[in-house]
Design an enzyme around this catalytic site. Structure first.
Site, PDB file in Angstrom:
ATOM      1  N   CYS A   2       0.825  -1.255  -0.009  1.00  0.00           N
ATOM      2  CA  CYS A   2       0.031   0.037   0.037  1.00  0.00           C
ATOM      3  C   CYS A   2       0.822   1.157   0.059  1.00  0.00           C
ATOM      4  O   CYS A   2       2.072   1.277   0.690  1.00  0.00           O
ATOM      5  CB  CYS A   2      -0.775   0.212   1.180  1.00  0.00           C
ATOM      6  SG  CYS A   2      -2.189  -1.267   1.332  1.00  0.00           S
ATOM      7  N   TRP A  75      -2.972  -2.510  -1.593  1.00  0.00           N
ATOM      8  CA  TRP A  75      -2.456  -4.154  -1.851  1.00  0.00           C
ATOM      9  C   TRP A  75      -3.349  -4.861  -0.577  1.00  0.00           C
ATOM     10  O   TRP A  75      -3.185  -4.717   0.251  1.00  0.00           O
ATOM     11  CB  TRP A  75      -1.091  -4.494  -1.663  1.00  0.00           C
ATOM     12  CG  TRP A  75      -0.776  -5.616  -2.076  1.00  0.00           C
ATOM     13  CD1 TRP A  75      -0.403  -6.332  -3.167  1.00  0.00           C
ATOM     14  CD2 TRP A  75      -0.528  -6.887  -1.262  1.00  0.00           C
ATOM     15  NE1 TRP A  75      -0.081  -7.534  -3.153  1.00  0.00           N
ATOM     16  CE2 TRP A  75      -0.169  -7.982  -1.870  1.00  0.00           C
ATOM     17  CE3 TRP A  75      -0.888  -7.099   0.265  1.00  0.00           C
ATOM     18  CZ2 TRP A  75       0.048  -9.233  -1.453  1.00  0.00           C
ATOM     19  CZ3 TRP A  75      -0.484  -8.536   0.692  1.00  0.00           C
ATOM     20  CH2 TRP A  75      -0.159  -9.466  -0.317  1.00  0.00           C
ATOM     21  N   ASN A 101      -1.393   2.010   5.700  1.00  0.00           N
ATOM     22  CA  ASN A 101      -0.575   0.997   5.422  1.00  0.00           C
ATOM     23  C   ASN A 101      -0.211   0.085   6.424  1.00  0.00           C
ATOM     24  O   ASN A 101       0.460   0.736   7.207  1.00  0.00           O
ATOM     25  CB  ASN A 101       0.506   1.604   4.630  1.00  0.00           C
ATOM     26  CG  ASN A 101       1.717   0.563   4.177  1.00  0.00           C
ATOM     27  OD1 ASN A 101       1.294  -0.627   4.010  1.00  0.00           O
ATOM     28  ND2 ASN A 101       2.697   1.117   4.176  1.00  0.00           N
ATOM     29  N   GLU A 494       7.307 -14.716 -11.435  1.00  0.00           N
ATOM     30  CA  GLU A 494       6.499 -13.321 -11.118  1.00  0.00           C
ATOM     31  C   GLU A 494       5.911 -12.362 -12.042  1.00  0.00           C
ATOM     32  O   GLU A 494       4.937 -11.740 -12.028  1.00  0.00           O
ATOM     33  CB  GLU A 494       7.241 -12.649 -10.050  1.00  0.00           C
ATOM     34  CG  GLU A 494       8.602 -12.064 -10.559  1.00  0.00           C
ATOM     35  CD  GLU A 494       9.590 -11.589  -9.344  1.00  0.00           C
ATOM     36  OE1 GLU A 494       8.788 -10.900  -8.441  1.00  0.00           O
ATOM     37  OE2 GLU A 494      10.590 -11.266  -9.541  1.00  0.00           O
ATOM     38  N   LYS A 609       5.780  -4.247  -4.439  1.00  0.00           N
ATOM     39  CA  LYS A 609       7.272  -4.008  -4.229  1.00  0.00           C
ATOM     40  C   LYS A 609       7.796  -4.179  -2.695  1.00  0.00           C
ATOM     41  O   LYS A 609       8.620  -4.804  -2.522  1.00  0.00           O
ATOM     42  CB  LYS A 609       7.656  -2.747  -4.904  1.00  0.00           C
ATOM     43  CG  LYS A 609       9.370  -2.544  -5.074  1.00  0.00           C
ATOM     44  CD  LYS A 609       9.661  -3.067  -6.115  1.00  0.00           C
ATOM     45  CE  LYS A 609      11.290  -2.920  -6.028  1.00  0.00           C
ATOM     46  NZ  LYS A 609      11.828  -3.955  -6.772  1.00  0.00           N
TER      47      LYS A 609
HETATM   48  C1  F6R Z   1      11.030 -10.630  -6.472  1.00  0.00           C
HETATM   49  C2  F6R Z   1      11.276  -9.608  -5.207  1.00  0.00           C
HETATM   50  C3  F6R Z   1      10.853 -10.291  -4.085  1.00  0.00           C
HETATM   51  C4  F6R Z   1      11.759  -9.280  -3.146  1.00  0.00           C
HETATM   52  C5  F6R Z   1      11.190  -9.916  -1.745  1.00  0.00           C
HETATM   53  C6  F6R Z   1      11.925  -9.174  -0.581  1.00  0.00           C
HETATM   54  O1  F6R Z   1      11.728 -10.027  -7.481  1.00  0.00           O
HETATM   55  O2  F6R Z   1      11.357  -8.414  -5.544  1.00  0.00           O
HETATM   56  O3  F6R Z   1      10.982 -11.458  -3.926  1.00  0.00           O
HETATM   57  O4  F6R Z   1      13.017  -9.691  -3.127  1.00  0.00           O
HETATM   58  O5  F6R Z   1       9.860  -9.530  -1.417  1.00  0.00           O
HETATM   59  O6  F6R Z   1      12.156  -7.776  -0.676  1.00  0.00           O
HETATM   60  P1  F6R Z   1      13.219  -6.682  -0.036  1.00  0.00           P
HETATM   61  O7  F6R Z   1      14.529  -7.181  -0.600  1.00  0.00           O
HETATM   62  O8  F6R Z   1      12.912  -5.521  -0.271  1.00  0.00           O
HETATM   63  O9  F6R Z   1      13.060  -7.244   1.505  1.00  0.00           O
END
Ligand code: F6R
Length: 614
Positions: A2, A75, A101, A494, A609
């Site tokens: 979010c 989200w 969020n 993904e 993300k």
């Molecule tokens: C895949 C992807 C996710 C992140 C995961 C961890 O392309 O981006 O698998 O790697 O959600 O996120 P961070 O690195 O931000 O802790």
């Protein structure tokens, strides 16, 4: 997950909020909404299921105006994506609106109490409970909005970044955070609120990062007042952001993901700048040098991460064990935090996270800290929660990564882990000088080699057309390339929604080889390194069962070329740096297959993300 954004000032809020939502859309994109207070003090909410563009479409013939507003891109956690569940949410009397969020864990109990007190709910979200609770507490105690927010947050268990506006108080936004990020942008007689700095940077580079359990009262004509939920007044340093706007634009590329893949030679140079000296004799990571004794005396390293960052962690295990001879465990943060792990005081914990906000990793870090371990962070987002909650660390310095599928952050995590392992190995004297210099020189050459691989883009695009309609894929690698096989499979699933599995190549014969037939594409990483001959045998086993093999090989390879159906040739490097090169063609292959399938590459379905919920 979010994204939240807010504006208070003299400009029209709506265009600023919509632009901000577009910048935050990577955090969630199943519904969006905005609340504005107009000149006459009328508080209105507009919301729509779908993307921010759907909200814009819904609002296009409405007469929306106001200099103060809050907006949200969602989200879904509690309640399906729908108009009702979209934020903002009104309180019972519709005099307060709120965006959120995070996750409220005790929402069910609170909801029941509020219903008993005559409150009615329009949505199935946990968020609506917060706005109703604030109004209930405000009415009951006859207090102002800030005090009501403060009292309500003391009742709440869970994670939140919230922004609240009130009809009767049209010159104020109240914000608060706990375990979900929130940034205040300080302009001239105007203030911005956002989940990260990307919606703010266009207007000001002066920001304040709120800490957990802090509330800020943001009014047009005075600096924000910050207090904790326990009523302690706080002052915060204003931070100057270094981000620039072009980092947030696609710069002529059709997708952020492609832009970010192509940025990698530069981002890796940025990541190494000032850390590897020009003569490649030294690697300087202040986060390690300042705590040298801890690293030298470490009993064990535990790496904590999720998703792609976890794959980087797995490469890290191979690096640390090879060069430093320190045993390494690589753990999913989500498992580690709930299983009462054994943590020694002389363990080093390395938390890897692009966003620095992943809820499970943050909680795992907290657990390790409580157990007395030393925690080192590898994060990309400067000032993020994990970066601030670790004892020391190294930023990856790749700039904002906006495509939901992680690419440039992954390779930079590998570079940081490589530099760390060499820095520690030097201190431990587990690598001799000649070997150390050779490795540093080679690491320094990696960006040039990636530039060369990126020239294969058109060839990989052509190759992708052959496999667009495959239903399954298998990715194989061994040694340092085993984590790359996992990462290649994750990238494909993904963004293209094709089922894919990554395996250590030799494991195939223990079960998965039963899947192989002429319909099954197998991507085999078969570069000329320590495991070359072994991988060739594994490819032979696949070919003997009619599998279709796409092999990533070293330039001038002849053997694999004669067996595989298709090959992608890349420059040779040291075994330990192979993942930095082999991962690039796999990123491009996934990207092109997803584009061929007309997938929304930058915002794939069901994903976000920044995973700020557990
Ligand atoms: C895949 C992807 C996710 C992140 C995961 C961890 O392309 O981006 O698998 O790697 O959600 O996120 P961070 O690195 O931000 O802790």
């Amino acid at each position: 997950m979010c994204g939240i954004v807010g504006y208070i000032g003299n400009k029209e809020a709506y265009p600023i909020l919509i632009k901000g939502l577009h910048r935050l859309e990577y955090r969630g994109y199943d519904s969006a909404g905005v609340a504005l207070t107009d000149k006459n003090g009328k508080l209105s909410i507009y919301k729509a299921k779908g993307r921010v563009a759907d909200l814009e479409e819904f609002c296009k013939d409405k007469n929306i105006s106001g200099n103060i507003g809050i907006a949200h891109t969602r989200w879904a956690t509690h309640g399906e994506p729908s108009n009702q569940n979209a934020h903002p949410h009104y309180s019972e009397s519709e005099s307060i609106a709120l965006i959120h969020n995070g996750i409220i864990e005790n929402y069910a109990v609170l909801k029941e109490q509020l219903i008993r007190n005559g409150y009615h709910f329009q949505s199935s979200t946990d968020t609506e409970v917060m706005v109703q609770l604030i109004e209930y507490v405000k009415t009951l105690n006859k207090v102002d909005l800030c005090t009501a927010v403060q009292l309500a947050l003391n009742e709440i268990i869970g994670a939140y970044a919230i922004a609240v506006v009130e009809k009767d108080n049209p010159d104020q936004i109240i914000v608060a955070r706990k375990s979900s990020p929130l940034v205040l942008g300080i302009g001239e007689d105007e203030y911005f609120i956002a989940s990260d700095a990307s919606p703010i940077i266009e207007y000001t580079n002066r920001v304040i990062y709120l800490e957990d359990e802090e509330i800020a009262v943001v009014s047009r004509h005075e600096p924000p007042r910050i207090i904790t939920i326990k009523n302690v007044e706080k002052t915060h340093e204003i931070i100057q952001l270094e981000m620039n706007l072009s980092q947030l634009e696609k710069g002529g590329y059709p997708h952020f993901m492609l832009k970010e893949i192509f940025e990698q030679p530069q981002t890796l140079r940025d990541c190494m700048r000032g850390r590897i000296d020009v003569s490649c004799q030294h690697v300087v990571l202040s986060g390690i040098i300042d705590h040298r004794e801890r690293f030298v005396n470490a009993r064990r390293i535990i790496i904590l991460a999720c998703g792609t960052s976890w794959h980087a962690g797995l490469v890290g295990k191979y690096l640390f064990e090879t060069f430093c001879r320190i045993p390494v465990d690589v753990e999913y943060s989500s498992e580690f935090r709930y299983r009462n792990p054994v943590i020694y005081k002389d363990d080093i914990i390395i938390a890897i996270s692009q966003s620095g906000e992943t809820a499970d990793t943050l909680a795992a870090v907290e657990l390790a800290r409580q157990a007395g371990a030393f925690v080192y962070g590898i994060c990309n987002v400067v000032g993020s929660s994990i970066a601030r909650n670790t004892h020391s660390g190294s930023y990856t310095h790749v700039g904002p990564e906006i495509g939901v599928a992680s690419t440039k952050a992954f390779t930079a995590q590998l570079v940081v882990l490589s530099m760390m392992s060499l820095c520690i190995a030097r201190a431990l004297k587990t690598v001799d000088d000649a070997h150390f210099f050779r490795l540093l020189q080679e690491l320094n050459r990696i960006p040039d080699k990636i530039e060369k691989i990126l020239k294969l883009n058109d060839a990989i695009k052509n190759l992708s057309k052959i496999f667009t309609y495959a239903h399954n894929f298998i990715y194989l690698g061994r040694g340092f390339n085993y984590p790359v096989a996992l990462e290649g499979a994750l990238k494909l699933k993904e963004i293209s929604y094709i089922h894919a599995e990554g395996y250590p190549a030799a494991e195939m014969k223990h079960g998965p080889i039963a899947l192989i037939d002429s319909e099954m594409p197998v991507v085999a990483i078969a570069t000329d390194n320590g495991m070359y001959e072994k991988v060739i045998s594994n490819i032979q086993e696949i070919k003997a069962r009619n599998g279709r093999v796409i092999a990533v090989v070293s330039e001038n390879d002849t053997v694999v070329k004669s067996i595989a159906d298709y090959v992608i040739e890349i420059p040779a490097t040291e075994d330990c740096f192979d993942p930095l090169l082999t991962t690039i063609p796999l990123q491009l292959l996934s990207y092109h297959i997803a584009v061929n399938k007309k997938r929304d590459v930058d915002m794939p379905r069901n994903l976000a993300k920044s995973v700020t919920v557990e």
